[in-house]
Design a protein around this motif. Structure first.
Motif, PDB file in Angstrom:
ATOM      1  N   PHE A 177     -10.289  39.810 111.453  1.00  0.00           N
ATOM      2  CA  PHE A 177      -9.868  39.755 110.064  1.00  0.00           C
ATOM      3  C   PHE A 177     -11.100  39.533 109.216  1.00  0.00           C
ATOM      4  N   ASP A 178     -11.426  40.495 108.390  1.00  0.00           N
ATOM      5  CA  ASP A 178     -12.593  40.441 107.521  1.00  0.00           C
ATOM      6  C   ASP A 178     -12.107  40.182 106.105  1.00  0.00           C
ATOM      7  N   THR A 179     -12.291  38.968 105.600  1.00  0.00           N
ATOM      8  CA  THR A 179     -11.756  38.639 104.275  1.00  0.00           C
ATOM      9  C   THR A 179     -12.381  39.480 103.172  1.00  0.00           C
ATOM     10  N   PHE A 180     -13.627  39.945 103.355  1.00  0.00           N
ATOM     11  CA  PHE A 180     -14.250  40.800 102.347  1.00  0.00           C
ATOM     12  C   PHE A 180     -13.580  42.172 102.338  1.00  0.00           C
ATOM     13  N   GLN A 181     -13.430  42.771 103.517  1.00  0.00           N
ATOM     14  CA  GLN A 181     -12.828  44.108 103.622  1.00  0.00           C
ATOM     15  C   GLN A 181     -11.332  44.071 103.310  1.00  0.00           C
ATOM     16  N   ASP A 182     -10.637  43.091 103.849  1.00  0.00           N
ATOM     17  CA  ASP A 182      -9.181  43.023 103.688  1.00  0.00           C
ATOM     18  C   ASP A 182      -8.766  42.408 102.349  1.00  0.00           C
ATOM     19  N   ARG A 183      -9.707  41.787 101.647  1.00  0.00           N
ATOM     20  CA  ARG A 183      -9.490  41.237 100.307  1.00  0.00           C
ATOM     21  C   ARG A 183      -8.454  40.112 100.241  1.00  0.00           C
ATOM     22  N   THR A 184      -8.049  39.598 101.375  1.00  0.00           N
ATOM     23  CA  THR A 184      -7.075  38.513 101.399  1.00  0.00           C
ATOM     24  C   THR A 184      -7.502  37.500 102.451  1.00  0.00           C
TER      25      THR A 184
END
Length: 80
Positions: free
Chosen positions: A26-33
């Motif tokens: 889970f990439d918070t930058f890519q997934d934006r959440t």
């Protein structure tokens, strides 16, 4: 994990689907959440479900779900 199973990591903001081996990235930058703790998890196969009973504040699942289990976890997660 069986290809007929669906595994998810559940958090306050929603759910993250896990891959066939039960892992997630889970990439918070890519997934934006962000993942919002506490979290739980579940595995669903057909109409059967195996779910985590106690919410956790760590995403290091393997620290408890080791081969023999630790901290009260039942060991590796298997299909229901």
């Amino acid at each position: 994990m069986s290809p007929h199973c669906r595994a998810s990591l559940l958090h306050i903001g929603g759910a993250v689907l896990l891959n066939a081996s039960g892992n997630f990235l889970f990439d918070t930058f890519q997934d934006r959440t962000p993942i919002n703790f506490p979290i739980t998890a579940r595995v669903v196969k057909g109409d059967k479900e195996r779910k985590m009973l106690t919410a956790q504040m760590s995403g290091d699942c393997n620290s408890c779900h080791s081969q023999s289990g630790a901290e009260g976890a039942p060991g590796r997660i298997v299909a229901p």
